[in-house]
Design an enzyme around this catalytic site. Structure first.
Site, PDB file in Angstrom:
ATOM      1  N   ARG A   4       9.513  -2.051 -12.422  1.00 30.66           N
ATOM      2  CA  ARG A   4      10.381  -0.989 -11.906  1.00 30.66           C
ATOM      3  C   ARG A   4      11.768  -1.274 -12.456  1.00 30.66           C
ATOM      4  NH1 ARG A   4      13.667   2.287 -10.373  1.00 30.66           N
ATOM      5  NH2 ARG A   4      13.531   3.579  -8.520  1.00 30.66           N
ATOM      6  N   GLU A  21      10.913  12.198 -10.293  1.00 32.22           N
ATOM      7  CA  GLU A  21       9.503  11.947 -10.007  1.00 32.22           C
ATOM      8  C   GLU A  21       8.614  12.900 -10.806  1.00 32.22           C
ATOM      9  OE1 GLU A  21       8.347   9.584  -7.797  1.00 32.22           O
ATOM     10  OE2 GLU A  21      10.424   8.927  -7.591  1.00 32.22           O
ATOM     11  N   ARG A  71       5.981  -4.312  -7.537  1.00 35.43           N
ATOM     12  CA  ARG A  71       6.408  -4.235  -8.934  1.00 35.43           C
ATOM     13  C   ARG A  71       7.593  -5.178  -9.117  1.00 35.43           C
ATOM     14  NH1 ARG A  71       7.350   2.204  -8.918  1.00 35.43           N
ATOM     15  NH2 ARG A  71       8.593   1.481  -7.173  1.00 35.43           N
TER      16      ARG A  71
END
Length: 183
Positions: A61, A69, A104
């Site tokens: 990330r 998104e 992540r």
């Protein structure tokens, strides 16, 4: 006779447990703070999959930024820009010690000397994610992208990804609630 069979079965079970345990930890080795990996997937404008040492897939990330998104205006453009910048390339990952809630790693990514995180903001395909970052340089880069109407800043009222996620969450909650049935 019974006890020797019992001990034999117990030995096998313990061996299997130890073997599984060792395999799991061998494949999920601790990552160094800085490492090189190949980008093998782009989930969206701020999340990548990289292959470390040719056998360990790691989700990354991007630190300091939040990109649109999937399904959000400019989401596909942000993903394409990120992909054009680093997909299939060897990158340097400079990670934070902690992970996000999806496990992540959080990192800055570099292709050569180019900071991918900053380039995505500079091109207008991500916001500086001030909730998790106090980096003044990212603020400056975002302001410049806004003023020059790059990427998503061409839109008169761009919706920040965190607002988009909140709206989607509220819609899902409304869809789950059912009105009273009238008879």
């Amino acid at each position: 006779m019974f006890t020797s069979l019992f001990y034999l079965k117990m030995k096998r079970i313990i061996f299997l447990i130890v073997a599984v345990f060792c395999c799991c930890f061998a494949s999920a080795q601790e990552l160094p703070n800085e490492f090189y990996a190949k980008v093998v997937g782009i989930s969206d404008g701020d999340t990548f999959k990289v292959l470390y040492q040719e056998n360990q897939e790691v989700k990354v990330r991007l630190n300091h930024i939040d990109a649109p998104e999937k399904g959000q205006p400019f989401g596909k453009s942000a993903k394409k820009f990120a992909s054009d910048l680093c997909f299939g390339k060897e990158v340097k990952i400079v990670r934070q010690k902690k992970k996000d809630r999806y496990q992540r790693i959080i990192a800055e990514v570099f292709v050569g000397q180019t900071n991918v995180n900053k380039e995505i903001v500079r091109a207008g395909y991500a916001w500086h994610f001030k909730k998790y970052s106090s980096g003044k340089e990212y603020d400056k880069i975002e302001t410049e992208a806004r003023e020059n109407k790059r990427g998503l800043w061409q839109d008169k009222n761009p919706i920040a990804p965190w607002t988009w996620r909140d709206i989607k969450k509220q819609k899902r909650a409304l869809e789950k609630s059912t009105p009273f049935d009238c008879i």
